[in-house]
Design a protein around this motif. Structure first.
Motif, PDB file in Angstrom:
ATOM      1  N   TRP A 321      -5.776  57.131 -20.610  1.00  0.00           N
ATOM      2  CA  TRP A 321      -4.893  57.966 -19.802  1.00  0.00           C
ATOM      3  C   TRP A 321      -5.732  58.832 -18.868  1.00  0.00           C
ATOM      4  O   TRP A 321      -6.892  59.143 -19.149  1.00  0.00           O
ATOM      5  N   LEU A 323      -5.651  62.660 -17.415  1.00  0.00           N
ATOM      6  CA  LEU A 323      -5.030  63.962 -17.662  1.00  0.00           C
ATOM      7  C   LEU A 323      -5.496  64.963 -16.617  1.00  0.00           C
ATOM      8  O   LEU A 323      -6.660  64.955 -16.214  1.00  0.00           O
ATOM      9  N   ARG A 335       0.084  63.686 -16.955  1.00  0.00           N
ATOM     10  CA  ARG A 335      -0.588  62.657 -17.741  1.00  0.00           C
ATOM     11  C   ARG A 335      -0.143  61.297 -17.217  1.00  0.00           C
ATOM     12  O   ARG A 335       1.047  61.023 -17.123  1.00  0.00           O
TER      13      ARG A 335
END
Length: 548
Positions: A321, A323, A335
């Protein structure tokens, strides 16, 4: 690099024997004796004293090269003993065995040494072709001269202006304890052509990454993370590298840290102690981040992370991911799942990033893509490497952070690919000439500058070469302007030089800094500019040069 250098010790003749053996292993087998194995890097193998990989090595070389590759310097044969064992060397006979392409490259490099450093910026004049025997004999003599000079400098350890008895972590120049001033618009008070006097030069353990600089502290990454005072080179603090990453956010240092229990925290970093404040963001804000999470970039508002989350589900653990953590609001801003990534041969996602034009520009083994900083939306993705290239990122890219101007993103490794910053379309590509290697490009005022042994300038819109300059020493790297002061600063090696400053408007060398001035006999391998400071760096030394 020898094991002792990998552990932070200075080089010596024993290290030369080790390096010679490593080259001979590669020449005989096609692989190095300490190529990375699995999750262990080459540097870790050297530090740990691992056994060399001699697969495919002819029996006639095995016994001697095994001794030369001993992890302990005292166990290696002396250079004189090797000469006795191998007998006399006939340069002419050896030259007849070399391919013409290699001889042509050697001829260019020997010509580099003879070029005057202060020559105006222009295309280099044609050089007289050398015979095979003259070429090899000259290269051998040059190698011996360079090796002798390096040994002498390391033996004395002397630095012009150094304080007697100064040691590791202490300043050796004229730096004061004052905060570094912002660069002014005025001209230097030094006479034209005169280089600045270094503030300090201190030993530093091996680092494969350039230093991170703020006005007050320089962050040096090796086996530990060190905060070094920019004024005098003193070590202010140390912490374990595996648990902390740092970046510059605006004018302040920020950090991303894991504690002993594997819990993550992030926020502004105290430059005097290297610590986060007590109210820094913790797992309650960041979530259950795995220790494979990486700090990618930072700006004045946010930190940007490539994140993995702890989970009982193995598949979820492997999901990557992006962030965004808002430093002022102390909360996650967005996110975004990383989709379409191509993993390397070990099943890992390598990623680097920079910030430009309101975008987070990311590079992975296969592509460059842009993410909107405010919302986390992927704006575009551009494929810049084939599947085959993506499977070997160490050779084809995806590791180096991209470079950006206000118009283009530049992905670089074996070639430079210019991608339109707004649309994500490929604008042009630049392939290296012959056996040359391309460094990270620098883009200033519509011109892209590249080091490939010489200094090359290309038009940013078309990628066409504008001019070239050979300063008489091998140009290995350019400092990214921060800010641009009308000059570009290049790390160079050879001809007794360390740094060359180029006035790009006048297309001429403004000044050159001698290698002895910063105690870097072979020149720096990395160079960083921050405000009115220049930081040249080698595998075992770090220096500060004022840009007044």
């Amino acid at each position: 690099m020898s094991p002792e250098q990998a552990r932070g010790a200075p080089p010596g003749p024993e290290g030369d024997v080790f390096a010679l053996a490593a080259v001979l292993v590669f020449a005989s087998t096609g692989h190095g004796p300490y190529d990375a194995r699995g999750r262990q890097s080459t540097l870790e193998l050297l530090r740990d004293g691992a056994d060399p990989d001699l697969t495919g090595l002819p029996d006639g070389l095995r016994e001697t090269l095994t001794a030369c590759l001993s992890p302990e310097p005292g166990d290696r044969p002396a250079p004189g003993r090797l000469g006795q064992e191998w007998g006399p060397f006939d340069p002419g006979e050896f030259a007849e065995l070399l391919p013409k392409a290699l001889l042509a490259d050697l001829s260019r490099r020997i010509g580099d040494v003879a070029t005057v450093a202060s020559a105006p910026l222009r295309a280099p004049a044609p050089r007289r072709a050398l015979s095979r025997r003259t070429l090899i004999a000259g290269a051998a003599a040059a190698a011996l001269t360079v090796a002798g000079g390096a040994s002498a400098l390391w033996a004395t350890g002397n630095l012009p202006g150094a304080k007697p008895g100064s040691g590791s972590g202490s300043g050796s120049g004229s730096g004061s304890g004052n905060r570094t001033a912002s660069p002014g618009p005025g001209r230097s008070s030094r006479p034209p052509g005169t280089p600045p006097a270094p503030l300090w030069s201190v030993p530093s353990p091996f680092s494969a990454a350039p230093a991170v600089a703020s006005d007050e502290v320089l962050i040096h990454t090796s086996d530990v993370l060190r905060g070094i005072a920019t004024a005098d080179g003193r070590i202010l603090w140390e912490t374990q590298t595996a648990t902390a990453e740092v970046a510059v956010a605006g004018d302040r240092l920020v950090g991303f840290v894991f504690d002993d229990d594997g819990n993550a925290s992030a926020g502004y970093l105290d430059p005097r102690s290297g610590r986060l404040p007590a109210d820094a963001a913790d797992p309650a804000v960041l979530g259950g981040l795995a220790q494979t999470t990486q700090l990618l970039a930072a700006d004045a508002e946010c930190l940007y992370l490539k994140a993995y989350f702890r989970s009982a589900d193995q598949r979820q653990q492997e999901e990557a991911w992006l962030l965004s953590y808002d430093l002022g609001a102390r909360k996650l801003r967005w996110r975004t799942r990383v989709e379409g990534a191509v993993l390397d041969s070990n099943g890992s996602l390598m990623m680097s990033a920079i910030i430009s034009g309101g975008r987070l520009i990311c590079s992975d083994p296969a592509r460059v893509f842009a993410v909107d900083l405010r919302e986390g939306r992927v704006l575009w993705a551009c494929r810049v490497r084939t599947d085959q290239e993506a499977a070997s990122p160490n050779q084809s890219g995806g590791i180096n952070p991209p470079v950006a101007s206000d118009r283009h993103v530049f992905d670089f490794e074996e070639r430079i690919t210019a991608v339109d910053l707004v649309t994500g379309a490929v604008a042009w590509k630049l392939e290296p000439e012959g056996t040359k290697l391309l460094s990270a490009p620098v883009c200033v005022n519509g011109t892209v500058y590249v080091a490939d042994g010489a200094l090359q300038a290309f038009d940013e819109s078309t990628g066409k070469k504008v001019w070239t300059h050979d300063p008489g020493a091998y140009v290995s790297m350019l400092a990214a302007p921060a800010p641009f002061r009308g000059e570009l600063y290049a790390a160079v090696g050879g001809a007794g030089q360390a740094v060359v400053a180029v006035d790009v408007a006048a297309r001429r060398v403004a000044w050159t800094l001698a290698a002895g001035a910063v105690n870097m006999p072979d020149g720096p391998t990395m160079i960083v500019q921050r405000g009115n400071r220049l930081y040249p760096q080698t595998v075992d030394r770090l220096a500060a040069v004022p840009l007044d």
